[in-house]
Design an enzyme around this catalytic site. Structure first.
Site, PDB file in Angstrom:
ATOM      1  N   ASP A 138      91.773  87.168 -10.488  1.00  0.00           N
ATOM      2  CA  ASP A 138      91.707  87.062  -9.041  1.00  0.00           C
ATOM      3  C   ASP A 138      91.022  88.338  -8.539  1.00  0.00           C
ATOM      4  O   ASP A 138      90.824  89.288  -9.304  1.00  0.00           O
ATOM      5  CB  ASP A 138      93.128  86.926  -8.482  1.00  0.00           C
ATOM      6  CG  ASP A 138      93.154  86.771  -6.976  1.00  0.00           C
ATOM      7  OD1 ASP A 138      92.181  86.215  -6.418  1.00  0.00           O
ATOM      8  OD2 ASP A 138      94.130  87.209  -6.353  1.00  0.00           O
ATOM      9  N   ASP A 179      91.228  89.904  -4.672  1.00  0.00           N
ATOM     10  CA  ASP A 179      92.058  90.665  -3.736  1.00  0.00           C
ATOM     11  C   ASP A 179      93.479  90.838  -4.269  1.00  0.00           C
ATOM     12  O   ASP A 179      94.131  89.864  -4.641  1.00  0.00           O
ATOM     13  CB  ASP A 179      92.091  89.957  -2.379  1.00  0.00           C
ATOM     14  CG  ASP A 179      90.741  89.944  -1.702  1.00  0.00           C
ATOM     15  OD1 ASP A 179      90.389  90.950  -1.081  1.00  0.00           O
ATOM     16  OD2 ASP A 179      90.027  88.923  -1.817  1.00  0.00           O
ATOM     17  N   ASP A 203      97.651  87.773  -8.188  1.00  0.00           N
ATOM     18  CA  ASP A 203      98.794  88.253  -7.401  1.00  0.00           C
ATOM     19  C   ASP A 203      99.248  87.278  -6.327  1.00  0.00           C
ATOM     20  O   ASP A 203     100.280  87.486  -5.702  1.00  0.00           O
ATOM     21  CB  ASP A 203      98.419  89.570  -6.707  1.00  0.00           C
ATOM     22  CG  ASP A 203      97.484  89.342  -5.523  1.00  0.00           C
ATOM     23  OD1 ASP A 203      96.419  88.701  -5.719  1.00  0.00           O
ATOM     24  OD2 ASP A 203      97.814  89.769  -4.406  1.00  0.00           O
TER      25      ASP A 203
END
Length: 380
Positions: free
Chosen positions: A117, A119, A320
């Site tokens: 991922d 961000d 996250d």
């Protein structure tokens, strides 16, 4: 690198890219104004709408409370004791750094494939999404990983924006939560799907595009314009167009205004039955209602690159966000690979391991590079 939208598609055989080819414009929820610049303001609904459907609860949960509960112990700990709670949580989700040798031991005689991922994983979460930059050290770590392992970044952002932030040509990109995938044609071993486009980049580079929600672009553009209009009077609200989805950020919005922004988004989506809302970290994301997510994107890339054989490949996905759970679930099923959750607070997940923050992500990636270099030197 030119925009992915600028690729020459005129000389290629473009296949249908919508997962459900029977969906027409009428049930996509298109308005007659879809090709105009007009936007409409709707009378705000009651806040009861967003309270009853759980939106406000979901928005609250994206902002970790100051106190944590140790599950199954039923005692409340003060914020000073959050480390105790976190380490208790890590019994279920061990540190990927401390479990590194376990992970690479399983990779014996297998090819590791890395999915990341962006961000909150490669860059810290910041107030301004346009300033979510990787550190120089993180960029070096990702570049090093891509040298030795097939690597892809799967983000909620558009492909163009992710590439702009990362800038590596040797990896694959999946933007809009996997609904906009670009990967080098030279790396393709096997593609069983028919809904993809073989194209030539303006620089002459052969690439493959896979866009299962392509027909939703006009309605996403329309909803984006409307959301910009209906949220412009809410201080701190920020709307982004990611091509195949649109995001309403409320990280910089006063919490007292969260019911207002949630209700306005709710009122807009009433007229778009083929769009759904998902929750990220202080962001409301509007996406096409199709059977596609980050987990499907992982499966597609593995298959397309000829890396779907569980006996030969060990996929590792680091993320996250709630949307990364779809990828964690895919890797957990059948024990295909490892999901690694990046979080400094305890939360339930389908991941196997955890990392506390972007610093630990960088250290894990550097460890992979060092391990591979040592293995290569031993094999010589």
């Amino acid at each position: 690198m030119a925009s992915f939208d600028q690729m020459d598609l005129s000389s290629v055989n473009a296949f249908p890219v919508l997962a459900d080819s029977t969906i027409s414009q009428t049930i996509l929820g298109f308005h007659s104004s879809v090709f105009s610049n007009s936007v409409s303001k709707k009378k705000p609904g009651k806040f009861d709408d967003v309270r009853s459907n759980g939106w406000l609860d979901a928005m609250q949960s994206s902002s970790p409370p100051r106190k944590k509960m140790v599950k199954d112990i039923a005692i409340e700990l003060a914020s000073d004791d959050t480390d105790v709670v976190y380490y208790s949580w890590m019994l279920k989700y061990p540190s990927a750094l401390k479990s590194f040798h376990h992970i690479v031991n399983r990779a014996h005689k297998k090819k590791i494939v890395i999915f990341l991922d962006y961000d909150g994983t490669l860059s810290p979460i910041v107030d301004d999404p346009n300033r979510a930059f990787m550190s120089i050290d993180m960029h070096t770590a990702v570049k090093g990983v891509a040298k030795y392992f097939p690597t892809a970044i799967i983000s909620g952002r558009s492909c163009d924006k992710v590439y702009e932030l990362v800038g590596l040509t040797e990896i694959s990109y999946a933007g809009s939560h996997g609904m906009d995938i670009i990967f080098p044609a030279k790396d393709t071993i096997s593609i069983n799907h028919t809904n993809y486009i073989r194209s030539t980049h303006k620089q002459g580079k052969k690439v493959n595009l896979f866009q299962p929600a392509r027909e939703f672009i006009p309605v996403i553009n329309e909803v984006f314009r409307i959301l910009v209009e209906v949220t412009k009077d809410i201080p701190g609200a920020f709307v982004e167009n990611h091509k195949f989805c649109t995001s309403v950020h409320y990280r910089n919005v006063d919490e007292k205004s969260w019911p207002i922004i949630a209700q306005r988004v709710h009122d807009v989506l009433k007229d778009y039955p083929r769009l759904i809302l998902t929750h990220g970290r202080k962001v409301l994301e509007i996406r096409p209602l199709i059977d596609w997510d980050k987990g499907k994107a992982v499966e597609f890339l593995l298959e397309s690159l000829g890396l779907s054989n569980i006996n030969d490949v060990l996929p590792i996905y680091i993320g996250d966000d709630r949307t990364d759970e779809d990828a964690f679930k895919v890797l957990r099923e059948g024990n295909r690979g490892y999901g690694i959750l990046v979080s400094s607070v305890p939360k339930e997940s389908k991941a196997f391991f955890s990392l506390r923050d972007t610093f630990e992500v960088k250290e894990f990636l550097k460890s992979l590079v060092k391990w591979k270099e040592q293995m290569s030197a031993t094999d010589k």
